[in-house]
Motif scaffolding. Structure first.
Motif, mmCIF file in Angstrom:
data_model
loop_
_atom_site.group_PDB
_atom_site.id
_atom_site.type_symbol
_atom_site.label_atom_id
_atom_site.label_comp_id
_atom_site.label_asym_id
_atom_site.label_seq_id
_atom_site.Cartn_x
_atom_site.Cartn_y
_atom_site.Cartn_z
ATOM 1 N N MET A 315 -2.741 8.073 2.389
ATOM 2 C CA MET A 315 -3.071 9.352 2.696
ATOM 3 C C MET A 315 -3.850 9.751 3.722
ATOM 4 S SD MET A 315 -0.846 11.123 0.473
ATOM 5 C CE MET A 315 -1.518 12.947 0.844
ATOM 6 N N GLY A 316 -3.727 8.917 4.732
ATOM 7 C CA GLY A 316 -4.783 8.965 6.068
ATOM 8 C C GLY A 316 -4.449 7.821 6.684
ATOM 9 N N GLY A 317 -5.659 7.694 7.440
ATOM 10 C CA GLY A 317 -5.615 6.315 8.280
ATOM 11 C C GLY A 317 -5.786 4.955 7.555
ATOM 12 N N ASN A 318 -6.242 5.022 6.370
ATOM 13 C CA ASN A 318 -6.344 3.860 5.840
ATOM 14 C C ASN A 318 -6.369 3.823 4.303
ATOM 15 O OD1 ASN A 318 -8.979 4.382 4.937
ATOM 16 N ND2 ASN A 318 -9.490 4.034 6.938
ATOM 17 N N TYR A 319 -6.163 2.905 3.518
ATOM 18 C CA TYR A 319 -5.967 2.734 2.146
ATOM 19 C C TYR A 319 -7.129 3.628 1.428
ATOM 20 C CZ TYR A 319 -9.967 -0.400 1.474
ATOM 21 O OH TYR A 319 -11.276 -1.003 1.733
ATOM 22 N N ARG A 320 -8.502 3.973 2.068
ATOM 23 C CA ARG A 320 -9.348 4.677 1.382
ATOM 24 C C ARG A 320 -9.082 6.004 1.153
ATOM 25 N NH1 ARG A 320 -12.425 1.475 5.053
ATOM 26 N NH2 ARG A 320 -13.805 0.034 4.246
ATOM 27 N N LYS A 321 -8.090 6.662 1.776
ATOM 28 C CA LYS A 321 -7.559 7.953 1.442
ATOM 29 C C LYS A 321 -6.575 8.121 0.417
ATOM 30 C CE LYS A 321 -9.423 9.720 5.105
ATOM 31 N NZ LYS A 321 -10.504 10.820 4.875
ATOM 32 N N GLY A 322 -6.240 6.852 -0.147
ATOM 33 C CA GLY A 322 -5.272 6.835 -1.288
ATOM 34 C C GLY A 322 -3.983 6.517 -0.980
ATOM 35 N N LYS A 323 -3.022 6.107 -1.908
ATOM 36 C CA LYS A 323 -1.486 5.928 -1.477
ATOM 37 C C LYS A 323 -1.011 7.029 -2.202
ATOM 38 C CE LYS A 323 -2.292 0.572 -1.866
ATOM 39 N NZ LYS A 323 -1.813 -0.418 -2.380
ATOM 40 N N PRO A 324 0.238 7.345 -1.513
ATOM 41 C CA PRO A 324 0.952 8.432 -2.011
ATOM 42 C C PRO A 324 1.562 8.100 -3.333
ATOM 43 C CG PRO A 324 1.289 8.081 0.516
ATOM 44 C CD PRO A 324 0.547 6.915 0.041
ATOM 45 N N TYR A 325 1.763 7.171 -3.690
ATOM 46 C CA TYR A 325 2.519 6.666 -4.945
ATOM 47 C C TYR A 325 1.587 7.283 -6.134
ATOM 48 C CZ TYR A 325 4.703 4.410 -8.713
ATOM 49 O OH TYR A 325 5.098 4.096 -9.929
ATOM 50 N N THR A 326 0.242 7.152 -6.060
ATOM 51 C CA THR A 326 -0.506 7.630 -7.181
ATOM 52 C C THR A 326 -1.377 8.835 -6.741
ATOM 53 O OG1 THR A 326 -2.239 6.062 -6.124
ATOM 54 C CG2 THR A 326 -1.117 5.286 -8.083
ATOM 55 N N TRP A 327 -1.587 9.109 -5.464
ATOM 56 C CA TRP A 327 -2.137 10.242 -4.979
ATOM 57 C C TRP A 327 -1.505 11.430 -5.444
ATOM 58 C CZ3 TRP A 327 -1.701 14.747 -2.147
ATOM 59 C CH2 TRP A 327 -2.668 15.386 -1.764
ATOM 60 N N LEU A 328 -0.295 11.406 -5.210
ATOM 61 C CA LEU A 328 0.713 12.901 -5.670
ATOM 62 C C LEU A 328 0.622 13.219 -6.883
ATOM 63 C CD1 LEU A 328 2.733 14.830 -4.647
ATOM 64 C CD2 LEU A 328 4.618 13.379 -4.774
ATOM 65 N N PRO A 329 1.055 12.314 -8.007
ATOM 66 C CA PRO A 329 1.035 12.740 -9.384
ATOM 67 C C PRO A 329 -0.328 13.178 -9.822
ATOM 68 C CG PRO A 329 1.530 10.307 -9.428
ATOM 69 C CD PRO A 329 1.784 10.716 -7.764
ATOM 70 N N ASN A 330 -1.316 12.176 -9.347
ATOM 71 C CA ASN A 330 -2.917 12.350 -9.704
ATOM 72 C C ASN A 330 -3.388 13.968 -9.231
ATOM 73 O OD1 ASN A 330 -3.321 9.992 -11.145
ATOM 74 N ND2 ASN A 330 -4.018 9.114 -9.252
ATOM 75 N N HIS A 331 -2.683 14.260 -8.432
ATOM 76 C CA HIS A 331 -3.014 15.776 -7.876
ATOM 77 C C HIS A 331 -2.454 16.863 -8.566
ATOM 78 C CE1 HIS A 331 -5.608 13.541 -4.936
ATOM 79 N NE2 HIS A 331 -6.264 14.726 -5.000
ATOM 80 N N LEU A 332 -1.583 16.633 -9.458
ATOM 81 C CA LEU A 332 -0.732 17.548 -9.899
ATOM 82 C C LEU A 332 -0.707 17.663 -11.665
ATOM 83 C CD1 LEU A 332 2.856 16.687 -8.183
ATOM 84 C CD2 LEU A 332 1.304 18.634 -7.761
#
Length: 494
Positions: A315-332
């Protein structure tokens, strides 16, 4: 995987837009074999003996209600879920959003029955007896007359149930009556709760008093919880005969891949190539339905690998920003940890469009910034849905707009007092009390004058949470963003 080349970023965007559009309108469009995705976690909700099916907005209550009413789709569900009893049903609508008031009374009629002090149990008993073919009721055209007949002919009504149960048992079938859209029963929340209790009383009696007559009640969790407070025996249903409609992360991505593989309109060729490149799909030629392999439905590692072909790895320049696979449902997720598949699909559709317009030459179909825009769009839609179902929630959160969360509960109560929230809630309730169409009937809060209890109701609905560390109140992103509240380091408010 097969030797078929994966889709390009542009092709994935086209397929996402085409395949997910219909999924966003599942409550208003009749399910088809193509759209019938069956998460493993929903299997028990279709058990005939499971009476109560709690679920929030957009999780599939109406979808399953309509599916069970359709004999062809019941067969598909019976085969995939391996529930043979679904093949031996006679299904009746008990309440829903269809304008089919030969089967059940609509909102204006219900309001009149409530105002006439009719027992809600008798109302729904009349609906059931009419479905079972009670001759005297079939000869009456007005629901008011049917309810009066039920109230004054208790012995005959009981004999009808006994006869229908006996005949159904002999024929090896089950009479199943379905209830949906209970938030549209009555504008006044207290009256809606009474009507729900009447349904649950009848459901309990049929569950334990007959062998082959059942009710299945699709209901919002907060409405079921309210019913248990005034109808103690409802706990008998919740303890062993209830099954919630919930979506895990793998369920959501399984739905996504199922939708991509079953697109059969403008981008059917892209769907075929998607199935070929991922491999392992099974096709039911009788209905033209394509079933994804189990690994695409249930195995997170396999799903994430495929999703990384569609979306940026981070979700940005590196893994510290999170991975879309988990980031997306976590924010919903809402405050109860629940995720609406409609919110998930809305975020993906918006992300595809935002990537097409703002990141056209990007090497992935979904740019990470476009995914953030998708969450903002999903939040707006979620808040709009809350405004449709429970407009009082928007009234309660509006005074907080422009502020930051977490926030002290005392500050929330002060803002509500400054904005005369109880007065606004009363005016809102009066506005909807005259509604004549089911689409305009809404439920209000149970305790509009008790501000601390309003907080608890918002927490029950998943709109608010209370932090364990310091007791401050928070809003999950799926609500916070569109309601216009900020959070340090969070997704920007819309």
């Amino acid at each position: 995987m097969t030797n078929e080349a994966p889709l390009t970023a542009h092709e994935y965007r086209d397929l996402l837009s085409a395949a997910l559009e219909d999924s966003l309108h599942a409550d208003t469009r009749t399910p088809t074999a193509h759209t019938l995705f069956m998460p493993d976690s929903h299997r028990t909700a279709l058990y005939v003996d499971n009476v109560v099916v709690p679920g929030g907005r957009g999780v599939g209550k109406t979808f399953w209600y309509q599916t069970l009413l359709d004999e062809r789709l019941r067969e598909v569900a019976a085969a995939e879920y391996r529930i043979n009893r679904l093949r031996r049903l006679r299904v009746h609508p008990g309440h829903g959003m269809n304008l089919d008031h030969d089967h059940y009374p609509g909102p204006p009629t219900l309001r009149g029955l409530v105002e006439a002090k009719e027992d809600p149990y008798d109302i729904w008993y009349a609906v059931l007896l009419t479905a079972l073919g009670q001759e005297e009721l079939l000869g009456l055209t007005e629901w008011r007359d049917r309810v009066v007949w039920v109230r004054t002919h208790t012995d005959e009504a009981q004999r009808t149930v006994e006869r229908a149960d006996r005949e159904a048992h002999g024929a090896g079938i089950v009479h199943l009556m379905l209830f949906d859209a209970l938030e549209h029963l009555h504008a006044d929340r207290a009256q809606a709760d009474r009507l729900v209790v009447g349904i649950l009383r009848l459901a309990l009696q049929m569950r334990f008093g007959t062998r082959n007559i059942r009710l299945k009640v699709f209901i919002r969790p907060d409405m079921f919880q309210a019913a248990t407070l005034t109808f103690a025996d409802a706990s008998k249903l919740s303890s062993g005969y209830a099954s919630s409609l919930e979506w895990t992360h793998t369920d959501l991505y399984g739905l996504l891949f199922h939708s991509l593989g079953n697109e059969d309109d403008g981008e059917a060729e892209l769907a075929r190539r998607f199935r070929a490149s991922t491999g392992g799909w099974a096709t039911d030629e009788t209905v033209g339905r394509h079933e994804p392999p189990l690994v695409l439905r249930n195995v997170a590692e396999v799903q994430e690998k495929l999703f990384t072909e569609i979306a940026d790895p981070f979700m940005g320049g590196n893994y510290r920003k999170g991975k879309p696979y988990t980031w997306l449902p976590n924010h919903l997720k809402d405050g109860n940890g629940k995720i609406s598949p409609r919110s998930f699909l809305q975020a993906l559709v918006t992300a595809a469009e935002a990537s097409r317009s703002g990141h056209h030459d990007h090497d992935r179909a979904l740019h990470h910034e476009a995914i953030r825009a998708g969450v903002q769009a999903a939040s707006k839609r979620r808040v709009d849905e809350v405004g449709e179902d429970t407009p009082w929630v928007k009234l309660a959160i509006k005074p907080l707009a422009g502020g930051q969360v977490p926030i002290k509960e005392s500050a929330v109560l002060d803002l509500w007092k400054e904005n005369d929230l109880p007065v606004a809630l009363a005016e809102d309730a009066a506005q909807y009390a005259q509604a004549d169409r089911p689409s305009l009937v809404r439920t209000g809060p149970r305790h509009p004058d008790d501000l601390p209890r309003l907080v608890e109701e918002l927490i029950e609905l998943g709109v608010m949470t209370r932090r364990r560390s310091d007791g401050r109140l928070d809003l999950p992103d799926v609500y916070r963003i569109a309601f216009g509240l900020g959070r340090m380091g969070g997704v920007p408010k819309a």
